[in-house]
Scaffold this motif. Sequence first.
Motif, PDB file in Angstrom:
ATOM      1  N   HIS A  32      88.124  77.155  38.897  1.00 12.18           N
ATOM      2  CA  HIS A  32      88.787  76.041  38.228  1.00 12.18           C
ATOM      3  C   HIS A  32      89.016  74.825  39.131  1.00 12.18           C
ATOM      4  N   SER A  34      91.612  74.198  40.724  1.00 15.88           N
ATOM      5  CA  SER A  34      92.987  73.761  40.495  1.00 15.88           C
ATOM      6  C   SER A  34      93.931  74.941  40.672  1.00 15.88           C
ATOM      7  N   THR A  36      97.027  75.013  39.571  1.00 17.04           N
ATOM      8  CA  THR A  36      97.724  75.184  38.291  1.00 17.04           C
ATOM      9  C   THR A  36      96.895  76.013  37.317  1.00 17.04           C
ATOM     10  N   TYR A  46     103.089  78.743  39.315  1.00 14.57           N
ATOM     11  CA  TYR A  46     102.488  77.816  40.285  1.00 14.57           C
ATOM     12  C   TYR A  46     103.035  78.095  41.683  1.00 14.57           C
ATOM     13  N   ARG A  67      93.130  71.610  50.155  1.00  8.97           N
ATOM     14  CA  ARG A  67      93.129  70.513  49.188  1.00  8.97           C
ATOM     15  C   ARG A  67      91.865  69.681  49.382  1.00  8.97           C
ATOM     16  N   GLY A  71      88.738  64.964  42.079  1.00 11.85           N
ATOM     17  CA  GLY A  71      89.193  65.937  41.103  1.00 11.85           C
ATOM     18  C   GLY A  71      90.185  65.333  40.133  1.00 11.85           C
ATOM     19  N   LYS A  72      90.642  66.082  39.187  1.00 10.69           N
ATOM     20  CA  LYS A  72      91.557  65.615  38.156  1.00 10.69           C
ATOM     21  C   LYS A  72      92.867  65.158  38.791  1.00 10.69           C
ATOM     22  N   GLY A  76      92.341  67.938  44.213  1.00 10.67           N
ATOM     23  CA  GLY A  76      92.153  69.287  43.718  1.00 10.67           C
ATOM     24  C   GLY A  76      92.212  70.264  44.860  1.00 10.67           C
ATOM     25  N   THR A  77      91.723  71.434  44.639  1.00 13.76           N
ATOM     26  CA  THR A  77      91.684  72.455  45.680  1.00 13.76           C
ATOM     27  C   THR A  77      90.312  73.105  45.676  1.00 13.76           C
TER      28      THR A  77
END
Length: 267
Positions: A32, A34, A36, A46, A67, A71-72, A76-77
């Motif tokens: 993903h 992310s 989250t 989280y 990190r 990304g969004k 992101g990660t």
Amino acid sequence: MLELQGAIWFRAGKQDWGGRDRIALLAAIGEHGSITAAARAVGISYKGAWDAIDAMNNSAGEPLVVRAAGGKGGGGTRLTERAARLIATYRAMEAEHARFIAHLERAGAMSDANPEDIHLIQRMMIQTSARNKLFGRVEAVRAGAVNDEVTLALPGGLRIVSTITHESVETLGLVPGAEAFALVKASSVLIGLPDPAARLSARNQLPGKVARVVPGAVNAEVVLELDGGGTVAAIINNGALTDLDLKEGARALAIFKASSVILGTMI
């Protein structure tokens, strides 16, 4: 029917890296991008996800999750190369482990397992905060208006009496012959010296000899080896320890009220 199961857990010295759940979290992060979304995918919070990541990074001595720019939301990660290798290694080991378990099942490894040994393993897995845990079988149940008196026969021939509600007796299925265990806090146990002339109101007076004494600043732990097997621990103050002259090998009684005994059964 008994079913074999198992799990793989990474451990380096005294440091836990993690097992299936943490590997699943890493894989979800890789999928993903992310924290989250990954936390949501594996069903943890989280904060719980970040706690696990921090623990894994610290255990590895290098980042497994970092990190990444973009990304969004502007960031992101991503997984490091080391994390990707770790996932691949774990999955390979898990597949091999599954083949091993399947081989044992095909070979009938559990067919020769002693039921008594399996039962003992179940007993050993019971964890409670009560210091004293004694197994036995219900010898008698004397019904009362609100509370019932249950007598538990221990393997060595001693008996423990417990007073619990009639509803608890029914819920636990405490009938003569049923297996049960008694829980007694060490702070509820008094230690006395054998005296034929002494008369006490406490229903439980278990004889034995002092196995060990662990002194403390104010209180001491006295462990009594019961006649017939088993032990009972008591917490007493140092003054009583001196007055009773409780030393290793001395004869003594473990004394506690029937109302101090909690009964339990294994599902």
